[in-house]
Design an enzyme around this catalytic site. Structure first.
Site, short mmCIF file in Angstrom:
data_model
loop_
_atom_site.label_atom_id
_atom_site.label_comp_id
_atom_site.label_asym_id
_atom_site.label_seq_id
_atom_site.Cartn_x
_atom_site.Cartn_y
_atom_site.Cartn_z
N PRO A 21 52.45 87.69 -29.15
CA PRO A 21 52.40 88.68 -28.07
C PRO A 21 50.95 88.93 -27.65
CG PRO A 21 53.85 89.41 -29.84
CD PRO A 21 53.13 88.20 -30.35
N GLU A 22 50.69 88.77 -26.38
CA GLU A 22 49.36 89.03 -25.85
C GLU A 22 49.45 90.25 -24.94
OE1 GLU A 22 47.39 85.46 -24.46
OE2 GLU A 22 48.56 84.21 -25.84
N LYS A 79 46.17 94.36 -27.69
CA LYS A 79 47.48 94.04 -28.27
C LYS A 79 48.03 95.18 -29.12
CE LYS A 79 45.98 89.21 -28.57
NZ LYS A 79 45.76 88.05 -29.46
#
Length: 400
Positions: A21-22, A79
């Site tokens: 996940p960015e 993040k």
């Protein structure tokens, strides 16, 4: 999607490397929570025991921080995501590699390599489940256990948030500030973009996309970029993140001209007729199109010279020491000759045999005595014959 189409998508996703996940994916999770949970009160919270994911807090402490609290807002930097509650401390979430929020019955955030099934409850790999007074049920899941959940009184000013760099969506710096930051970095530009203390939220696919759109090679040294290159990178950094967030991190809605659609799995391919190459930069697999992302000759030479230097490293010899070893006998011989020529004392056969560098050569007494006066040689010989003890003592002391 039909069941067969969904199976095809899952099969295709399994071929991809893990898509962490960015920034766009974490922002999509924030929007999901705001849509379904804002203003609601947590009535029931259950946290599983996991000493890795729960960082510095116990399941009971996490449950106590949420139970009875009202969700006033959801914040994000890079993040990291955290809840703003009407009581403290607040929970802070880092998604790691496979962290995700899920709302029962609602479509979750789309990832390239994994998905969360919200039709069964609680979902697999859940770490925390929460029920709210508006009837919604929420879970935080993580299959690979790289995510982290922490409790903080002031998340924005506490570790690890306080060590993050600028957020490209929230506060992209001016060009002057951005260029100044780059000039202080000697690393490849791809590695600099991945550094969370430089740009919070930029991950592998975002960095590759930004550099492709800016037409800058990932191995280009950050401090040596031109003003034009730096401006293109800054502009594309803001643009790529903005478009991805507007698409709710759903890659099906990303522009067709993006490298994103072709970069996965190191599969040979091309974009706009140009072949895609793969390399490792900053410790990460990197997709690059050399036809449009040119590497300056200086950077290329530096990379080649470093590689050559590493490959050609061999133990160094010391030729000086070898020369010294060969010189020692010669020097000893010369010193011996000097001593013999400058000596004013009587030399006997035994002394010459001890000192001479060439013991195989015997020197006759008659020749040795030629250097002495007849009277002195005679008196010395007579003295030795008269006193054998003195002769042995003298010879022994000289030999020593």
């Amino acid at each position: 999607l039909s069941s067969s189409a969904a199976a095809t998508e899952v099969g295709r996703a399994s071929l991809y490397p893990v898509d962490m996940p960015e920034l766009p994916e974490v922002e999509a999770a924030r929007q999901l929570l705001l849509t379904h949970c804002l203003g609601a009160r947590f009535t029931t919270v259950q946290a599983l025991t996991d000493e890795i994911v729960l960082d510095g807090c116990t399941p009971s402490e996490l449950e106590a921080s949420l139970t009875g609290a009202t969700l006033k807002d959801v914040h994000r930097k890079g993040k990291h995501l955290w809840f703003e509650l009407d009581q403290r401390p607040w929970p802070l979430f880092h998604f790691g590699m496979t962290g995700s929020f899920a709302v029962e019955g609602e479509a979750g955030v789309a990832y390239k390599s994994f998905s969360v099934d919200t039709t069964q409850w609680p979902p697999r790999f859940h770490k925390v489940t929460m029920e709210l007074d508006n009837g919604k049920r929420v879970a935080f899941t993580d299959s690979r256990r790289f995510a982290r959940i922490r409790l903080r009184n002031e998340p924005a000013t506490s570790l690890p948030i306080s060590e993050l760099g600028f957020d490209p969506l929230l506060n992209l710096p001016s060009f002057e500030e951005f260029y100044s930051k780059l000039k202080r970095r000697k690393a490849p530009i791809k590695a600099v973009l991945l550094d969370q203390s430089f740009a919070a939220g930029v991950g592998n696919w975002v960095a590759d996309e930004v550099l492709y759109q800016a037409r800058v090679h990932p191995k280009s040294t950050a401090s040596e970029l031109s003003l034009e290159q730096a401006e293109h990178i800054r502009m594309q950094l803001g643009e790529v993140v903005r478009i991805a967030v507007q698409a709710n991190a759903d890659s099906n809605n990303f522009p067709d001209t993006w490298l994103f659609h072709h970069r996965w799995g190191k599969v040979p391919g091309s974009l706009s007729g140009h072949p895609i190459e793969y390399m490792t930069v900053g410790g990460r697999t990197t997709a690059v199109i050399p036809a449009v992302q040119k590497l300056k000759a200086e950077n290329s030479k530096q990379i080649d010279s470093k590689a050559t230097a590493k490959a050609s490293k061999v133990p160094k010899t010391k030729p000086e020491s070898v020369k010294q070893i060969h010189k020692k006998p010669v020097e000893a011989k010369d010193e011996t000759k000097a001593k013999l020529s400058n000596s004013k004392t009587r030399t006997t056969k035994r002394e010459l045999l001890v000192v001479s560098p060439e013991p195989q050569t015997k020197i006759k007494r008659s020749k040795a005595n030629k250097t002495q006066t007849p009277s002195r040689a005679k008196s010395a010989g007579e003295s030795d014959r008269k006193n054998p003890t003195m002769r042995v003592t003298r010879s022994t002391s000289r030999a020593c």
